[in-house]
Write an enzyme that holds these catalytic residues in place. Sequence first.
Site, mmCIF file in Angstrom:
data_model
loop_
_atom_site.group_PDB
_atom_site.id
_atom_site.type_symbol
_atom_site.label_atom_id
_atom_site.label_comp_id
_atom_site.label_asym_id
_atom_site.label_seq_id
_atom_site.Cartn_x
_atom_site.Cartn_y
_atom_site.Cartn_z
ATOM 1 C CG HIS A 1 -0.802 4.210 4.268
ATOM 2 N ND1 HIS A 1 -2.077 3.872 4.695
ATOM 3 C CD2 HIS A 1 -0.256 3.084 3.751
ATOM 4 C CE1 HIS A 1 -2.292 2.581 4.444
ATOM 5 N NE2 HIS A 1 -1.195 2.081 3.881
ATOM 6 C CB SER B 1 -0.929 0.014 1.218
ATOM 7 O OG SER B 1 -0.183 -0.003 2.421
ATOM 8 C CG ASP C 1 -3.795 6.436 6.485
ATOM 9 O OD1 ASP C 1 -2.643 6.316 6.957
ATOM 10 O OD2 ASP C 1 -4.214 5.762 5.529
#
Length: 369
Positions: free
Chosen positions: A343, A41, A340
């Site tokens: 990340h 991610s 967040d």
Amino acid sequence: MGRHCWSPSAPAAMLLLLCVAMMAAEAAAQSYNALYNFGDSITDTGNLCTNGKPSSITFTQPPYGETYFGSPTCRCSDGRVIVDFLASKFGLPFLPPSKSTSADFKKGANMAITGATAMDANFFSSLGLSDKIWNNGPISFQIQWFQQISSSVCGQSCKSYLANSLFVFGEFGGNDYNAMLFGGYNTDQASTYTSQIVNTISNGVEKLIALGAVNVVVPGVLPIGCFPIYISIYGTSNSADYDNLGCLKKFNDLSTNHNNQLKSKISALQSKYSSARIMYADFYSGVYDMVRNPGAYGFSTAFEACCGSGGGKYNYNNNARCGMQGASACSNPASHLSWDGIHLTEAAYKQITDGWLNGAYCSPAILHS
């Protein structure tokens, strides 16, 4: 080695201008046919969303993507991620996800997919952690995805084409440790599997070299003990569990052990493949330096997540994450290191990319003369 900008007779101002001009020319002269990325991610640019954007996945919802794209793009950030900045640096387009059925991969492709691990599903099954892996896109699969698209990229002349392409391989390992740590393993138990994880990464690099890769960037893992998700979930009242910056020591020790083993493997690969340029990207130091001195990088806070509705010191609550109903973003994401809680912000990724390019956080630097 680069040129030396020195002359005993040249005025200092002229020398400075000459140095700047020479370095700019060297950077401009460096180019690649394409950029190919593998990972999770941290650098996914859409593979998880090639069949639509399921509303159940938080990062497919606003305010993800607001800073640069204006709407969610399946990137786990407020805007661009590292591979976006690398592509722009070398005059290449943003990387299309490899799972796209209509993309042109001639100038690059992204095999990274959110939730990816280094190890295959069987490894986690053997540990009783199958339910902690929610997406099956390990290194072995990503290399297969690359092989599937490579024929459309370079046909029968792949080795020469790929020799002048840039590969970014990782980071890998972060989700492997996440599965173990969130599955009940402590950091000492998780560290017993580090050598297997690092060997899998090293073997993956060798497979890419066998396919024709010459320029390969291999990032280490992040200092997870500094991330809001870990500090919020595993925080304690014992000050001895924290370093002087407020990061959880045992979690960062796990990352450091991984990175030390990875650096050793990369050194061995550099000796084994003398014609290849294998670069260790120091993700850990890049982020840790920002935690240590956020103001120097333009951040007003190192620990508080920009987006979420968790409140408190870190603005993180696993049940009130960014993208969930009621969550919102801070007014200036560029003032935050964490987007967040899991990340980083676009601003942080830009700083890290610059460090990879110039050598502050990459050995050797991606840019070279």
